[in-house]
Design an enzyme around this catalytic site. Structure first.
Site, PDB file in Angstrom:
ATOM      1  N   TYR A  17      -0.488   1.515  -7.745  1.00  0.00           N
ATOM      2  CA  TYR A  17       0.456   1.708  -6.417  1.00  0.00           C
ATOM      3  C   TYR A  17       1.557   0.466  -6.677  1.00  0.00           C
ATOM      4  CZ  TYR A  17       1.040   1.140  -1.493  1.00  0.00           C
ATOM      5  OH  TYR A  17       1.586   1.068  -0.074  1.00  0.00           O
ATOM      6  N   ASP A  54       3.936  -5.667 -11.930  1.00  0.00           N
ATOM      7  CA  ASP A  54       3.585  -5.822 -10.665  1.00  0.00           C
ATOM      8  C   ASP A  54       2.537  -6.529 -10.419  1.00  0.00           C
ATOM      9  OD1 ASP A  54       2.680  -5.432  -7.946  1.00  0.00           O
ATOM     10  OD2 ASP A  54       3.276  -3.332  -7.927  1.00  0.00           O
ATOM     11  N   LYS A  71       0.943 -10.888  -1.786  1.00  0.00           N
ATOM     12  CA  LYS A  71      -0.262 -11.172  -1.386  1.00  0.00           C
ATOM     13  C   LYS A  71      -0.483 -12.734  -1.526  1.00  0.00           C
ATOM     14  CE  LYS A  71      -1.748  -6.467  -1.518  1.00  0.00           C
ATOM     15  NZ  LYS A  71      -1.491  -5.432  -2.152  1.00  0.00           N
TER      16      LYS A  71
HETATM   17  C1  LIG Z   1      -0.367  -4.516  -2.196  1.00  0.00           C
HETATM   18  C2  LIG Z   1       0.627  -4.093  -3.281  1.00  0.00           C
HETATM   19  C3  LIG Z   1       1.892  -3.706  -3.070  1.00  0.00           C
HETATM   20  C4  LIG Z   1       2.401  -3.590  -1.916  1.00  0.00           C
HETATM   21  O1  LIG Z   1       2.579  -4.952  -1.009  1.00  0.00           O
HETATM   22  P1  LIG Z   1       2.879  -4.698   0.491  1.00  0.00           P
HETATM   23  O2  LIG Z   1       2.853  -6.299   0.818  1.00  0.00           O
HETATM   24  O3  LIG Z   1       1.564  -4.133   1.041  1.00  0.00           O
HETATM   25  O4  LIG Z   1       4.036  -4.104   0.766  1.00  0.00           O
HETATM   26  C5  LIG Z   1       2.356  -3.287  -4.209  1.00  0.00           C
HETATM   27  N1  LIG Z   1       1.853  -3.641  -5.465  1.00  0.00           N
HETATM   28  C6  LIG Z   1       0.519  -3.728  -5.623  1.00  0.00           C
HETATM   29  C7  LIG Z   1      -0.232  -3.874  -6.885  1.00  0.00           C
HETATM   30  C8  LIG Z   1      -0.197  -4.087  -4.605  1.00  0.00           C
HETATM   31  O5  LIG Z   1      -1.430  -4.190  -4.580  1.00  0.00           O
END
Ligand SMILES: *Cc1c(COP(=O)(O)O)cnc(C)c1O
Length: 432
Positions: free
Chosen positions: A144, A239, A267
């Site tokens: 994701y 990511d 995060k």
């Molecule tokens: C949470 C997450 C996102 C998206 O971040 P948001 O702050 O919710 O937009 C993107 N990549 C990964 C791997 C994530 O866990």
């Protein structure tokens, strides 16, 4: 468990907020329950509006690596807010957080702050396209990367074909530029580069997958990805929105010793405030406006209160490197509890762990990719989740999310959790 107040609030919310929540997984739909409305949280504990107290393993889905309402972070936020909450002009705090990130992650020489992980990924992809002059990107099934159009895409019929939209409202034309292959599949990866390597702007990957449950990478998989992207002039994007400052202070790239071209954060770097960031080598980052032709902007980017929370969080992590060993050791205790209790009651379980991230899948076969993850028994997960919640343990309400262990979890917290697990698994084994 009394949840009168939560139920009442949820009914009110459903009237004026779609589904009653501002992010879908919060609705507890996949476990068939009513979500708990939170009143407050401190350390490892979260308290709902009915006064129920839980040991929390969601940790706001990753940011709360130090636990909730950590004193230094709250102080920094208060102090920053007293100076005004936003100016739309540069501040010294932005340099300070950028410096902390660049010092921790050597592949990142320059970094741009944004307000969410989604925004950071979207911008990093645009940058990779601007830099390479190519349109196509490659992602991996089950990873994701936020909800931007080009990434809400799943594999089309037949492996190695172009993607199709994974949400209503995503134009098929966008999806066509997103290719998808299976996580950890070295053969498919090699094949797609042979077919389309010269058309790819970027490969984006969660270096430890955390959004199909925790799935560790085969290290050869990440290495091959690095080799092929170099060979074909493709930008490799890690990511690290979950893994950054989580699996080690230097993220997954430090943990596995593989350097991507661009890295996306979110995060933890916001310490619980809305922050995202993307960074990499100067020659690439220099393409972003106003220094270069790739446009990207944000009214609240680098917000001073958010920067203060991020700086306070990273400073604590930086000066207490024992934290990473500590949270990994506690997560290992939890892992042992799952494996041991599963065996004791004959519950088929496959447990994956990287540092303080873990997932227990209700399946006996190893989980190495999306296809093996979705074999897990989600009905059994829902029963387990409900049992744990009733006993005061708050886990993510989905089989396909991580359990996040924080520095605020005590050994006693883990022991209590293990006892609850014993009782829940015993009940599950009786139901069969
Ligand atoms: C949470 C997450 C996102 C998206 O971040 P948001 O702050 O919710 O937009 C993107 N990549 C990964 C791997 C994530 O866990």
């Amino acid at each position: 468990m009394d949840n009168t107040n939560s139920t009442e609030l949820f009914n009110k919310a459903k009237d004026i907020i779609p589904g009653g929540v501002n992010s879908p997984v919060r609705a507890f739909k996949s476990v068939g329950l009513t979500p708990l409305f939170v009143k407050k949280a401190r350390g490892s504990r979260i308290t709902d509006v009915d006064g129920n107290v839980f040991i929390d393993y969601v940790g706001s889905w990753g940011p709360m690596i130090l636990g909730h309402a950590r004193e230094e972070v709250v102080k920094a936020v208060k102090k920053a807010a007293e100076y005004g909450t936003s100016y739309g002009a540069p501040t010294e705090k932005e340099i300070e957080l950028a410096q902390l990130i660049c010092d921790a992650v050597p592949s990142v020489e320059m970094v741009r702050m944004v307000s969410s992980g989604t925004e950071a990924v979207m911008s990093a992809i645009r940058l990779a396209r601007g830099f390479t002059g190519r349109d196509k990107i490659l992602k991996f099934e089950g990873c994701y990367h936020g909800h931007s159009d080009g990434l809400l895409v799943k594999a089309g019929s037949g492996a190695l074909t172009t993607g199709v939209p994974d949400s209503a409202g995503v134009p098929a034309d966008y999806a066509r530029n997103t290719l998808t292959v299976a996580y950890n599949d070295l053969n498919e990866l090699e094949q797609i580069f042979i077919n389309s390597g010269n058309e790819l702007a970027a490969v984006i990957v969660e270096p430890v997958a955390g959004n199909m449950g925790v799935v560790p990478p085969n290290v050869g998989f990440l290495k091959l990805m690095r080799e092929l992207t170099r060979k074909y002039g493709v930008i490799l994007i890690f990511d690290e929105v979950i893994t950054g400052f989580r699996v080690s202070y230097g993220g997954a790239q430090g943990y596995y010793n593989i350097e991507p071209d661009l890295t996306v954060f979110g995060k933890i770097i916001g310490g619980g405030m809305p922050v995202g960031a993307y960074g990499g080598r100067k020659e690439i980052m220099g393409m972003i406006s106003p220094s270069g032709p790739v446009y990207q902007a944000g009214t609240l980017s680098g917000n001073p209160v958010a920067m203060a929370a991020g700086i306070a969080t990273l400073k604590i992590l930086k000066s207490n490197n024992g934290i990473y060993e500590d949270i990994a050791a506690k997560a290992q205790l939890l892992e042992k509890a799952y494996v041991g209790t599963g065996k004791k009651y004959g519950i088929a379980l496959s447990v994956n762990r990287v540092g303080s991230l873990l997932s227990a899948f209700f399946t006996e076969k190893p989980v190495t990719d999306y296809k093996s993850a979705v074999k897990a028994d989600t009905k059994r997960f829902a029963a387990y989740f409900t049992g744990m919640l009733e006993r005061g343990i708050y886990m993510a309400p989905s089989q396909f999310e991580a359990i996040f262990v924080s520095n605020a979890h005590s050994t006693e917290d883990i022991e209590i959790t293990a006892q609850c697990l014993d009782s829940v698994f015993q009940a599950l084994s009786c139901e069969r």
